[in-house]
Motif scaffolding. Structure first.
Motif, short mmCIF file in Angstrom:
data_model
loop_
_atom_site.label_atom_id
_atom_site.label_comp_id
_atom_site.label_asym_id
_atom_site.label_seq_id
_atom_site.Cartn_x
_atom_site.Cartn_y
_atom_site.Cartn_z
N ARG A 59 5.29 -10.63 15.27
CA ARG A 59 5.32 -11.79 14.38
C ARG A 59 3.89 -12.24 14.10
O ARG A 59 2.99 -12.02 14.92
CB ARG A 59 6.11 -12.93 15.02
CG ARG A 59 7.54 -12.56 15.39
CD ARG A 59 8.16 -13.60 16.30
NE ARG A 59 7.42 -13.71 17.57
CZ ARG A 59 7.64 -14.66 18.48
NH1 ARG A 59 8.57 -15.58 18.28
NH2 ARG A 59 6.93 -14.69 19.59
N ALA A 88 4.95 -12.15 4.85
CA ALA A 88 6.39 -12.36 4.83
C ALA A 88 7.06 -11.53 3.75
O ALA A 88 8.18 -11.01 3.94
CB ALA A 88 6.70 -13.84 4.63
N ASP A 110 8.01 -11.37 10.13
CA ASP A 110 8.33 -12.75 10.51
C ASP A 110 7.04 -13.54 10.67
O ASP A 110 6.13 -13.13 11.40
CB ASP A 110 9.11 -12.79 11.83
CG ASP A 110 10.55 -12.31 11.67
OD1 ASP A 110 11.06 -12.32 10.53
OD2 ASP A 110 11.16 -11.93 12.68
N CYS A 111 6.96 -14.69 9.98
CA CYS A 111 5.74 -15.48 9.96
C CYS A 111 6.02 -16.91 10.41
O CYS A 111 7.05 -17.50 10.02
CB CYS A 111 5.13 -15.48 8.56
SG CYS A 111 4.58 -13.85 8.02
N ILE A 112 5.10 -17.46 11.18
CA ILE A 112 5.30 -18.78 11.79
C ILE A 112 4.03 -19.60 11.62
O ILE A 112 2.94 -19.16 12.01
CB ILE A 112 5.64 -18.64 13.29
CG1 ILE A 112 6.94 -17.83 13.44
CG2 ILE A 112 5.79 -20.02 13.93
CD1 ILE A 112 7.19 -17.35 14.85
N GLY A 153 10.67 -18.29 3.59
CA GLY A 153 11.26 -18.01 4.90
C GLY A 153 10.27 -18.09 6.04
O GLY A 153 10.44 -17.43 7.08
N ILE A 154 9.24 -18.92 5.89
CA ILE A 154 8.22 -19.10 6.93
C ILE A 154 8.62 -20.26 7.83
O ILE A 154 8.88 -21.36 7.34
CB ILE A 154 6.84 -19.36 6.30
CG1 ILE A 154 6.41 -18.15 5.46
CG2 ILE A 154 5.79 -19.67 7.37
CD1 ILE A 154 5.22 -18.40 4.57
N ASP A 178 2.58 -9.73 19.18
CA ASP A 178 2.41 -10.70 18.10
C ASP A 178 0.96 -10.71 17.62
O ASP A 178 0.05 -10.22 18.30
CB ASP A 178 2.81 -12.10 18.56
CG ASP A 178 4.32 -12.29 18.64
OD1 ASP A 178 5.06 -11.48 18.03
OD2 ASP A 178 4.77 -13.24 19.32
#
Length: 322
Positions: A7, A52, A57-59, A81-82, A133
């Motif tokens: 991620r 993304a 998957d990005c946070i 979708g972040i 990650d």
């Protein structure tokens, strides 16, 4: 590594971009009439969005405000979708960046930091990181007085199985030397353009620039070279390689470097060899400059089609070499 997909995290700067088309930059004390004003999430958002759209998957683990800029940022996060870690700051807003785009596509910035520039009791050590990650930091993150030193100190204590990507950006000269001394040896990927390389090392020559940096022996150094593509250095004893970019007509260069970094991160995380990852990032950046706006990175299908097109055989050769 536990078998789960890597991620991408960023703990720093996402602010609002206020974009204006201008006929030219105003003279000192002067004025020009701008057109086509747009407000959207910018800064680190562009890198998260680019990654993304490649399926990573990005946070966002930074701060965001409760005013109109923060609301715009959260809406753009939701669209891409972040995920976000922290709730909005209740009594202040996110900052903004005025982006002036000239007819040839070149852009000039003026930034006004907001809540994203403050530490405000955040504990980076509480983030739910796992092996594999990737963390991203920009020159904005590292130059902010409240953020730069804590980010640098935190990164030096993380295991090497967690990647650390740095794109110093236009503020490369404003990063304190003490911060630079910590983050440069810890970076697994360092990406910058020719202007930033000259500001940091005194040269835009990728081989010479590498010798003047304190990167780890196996860190990747990417020197973005505009329409020519990007130079890739995989070590101080290995000659840099120019990975070409496809010819396109530039409309707006805003966010091209961010697109390159985001797609590069996602490509490396997906297991591509460095040369192939840079070729993919070059193509994504080329596509992005043919579109107006800051977050114009292509999605994975668009990029796959572009890389496989007959009009871009040089990119397909670069992928095969990688």
């Amino acid at each position: 590594m536990d078998g789960r997909a890597p991620r991408l995290f960023t703990v720093g700067s996402v602010l609002a971009d206020i974009r204006l088309d201008v006929p030219h930059l105003p003279a000192r004390g002067g004025d020009v009439i701008g057109t086509g004003a747009q407000v959207s999430a910018g800064g680190g958002f562009n890198i998260l969005a680019a990654a993304a759209r490649q399926g990573m998957d990005c946070i966002f683990a930074g701060r965001h405000g409760s005013g109109p800029y923060g609301a715009q940022i959260r809406a753009d996060f939701a669209r891409e979708g972040i995920a976000t870690v922290h709730p909005p700051v209740t009594d202040a807003d996110s900052g903004f960046c005025l982006v002036m785009v000239e007819p040839d596509g070149e852009r000039t910035f003026v930034s006004s930091p907001g809540v994203e520039a403050a530490l405000a009791g955040r504990r980076f050590a509480d983030l739910p990181l796992r092996m594999g990650d990737v963390l991203f930091a920009s020159g904005y993150d590292l130059s902010y007085p409240e953020l730069g030193r804590p980010i640098a100190a935190w990164m030096t204590g993380l295991p090497w199985e967690i990647g650390f990507v740095v794109d110093p950006g236009p503020l490369v000269a404003d990063i304190p030397e003490a911060v630079m001394a910590q983050v440069m040896p810890r970076a697994t990927v360092w990406s910058m353009n020719r202007r930033e390389a000259e500001m940091l090392t005194g040269t835009a020559d990728p081989a010479l620039a590498r010798t003047r940096m304190r990167l780890a022996p196996d860190a990747l150094l990417i020197l973005r070279d505009g329409a020519a593509g990007a130079w890739l250095s995989t070590g101080i004893d290995t000659a840099p390689v120019l990975v070409p970019a496809p010819p396109v007509t530039m409309i707006d260069s805003t966010g091209a470097g961010d697109t390159h970094s985001g797609v590069l991160i996602a490509s490396l995380a997906a297991g591509l060899a460095p040369l192939a990852a840079v070729a993919r990032a070059n193509a994504a950046a080329a596509l992005s400059v043919t579109r107006k706006g800051p977050a114009t990175a292509p999605d994975a299908r668009e990029l796959d089609d572009f890389l496989g097109s007959a009009e871009n055989p040089v990119l397909r050769r670069a992928e095969k070499v990688g």
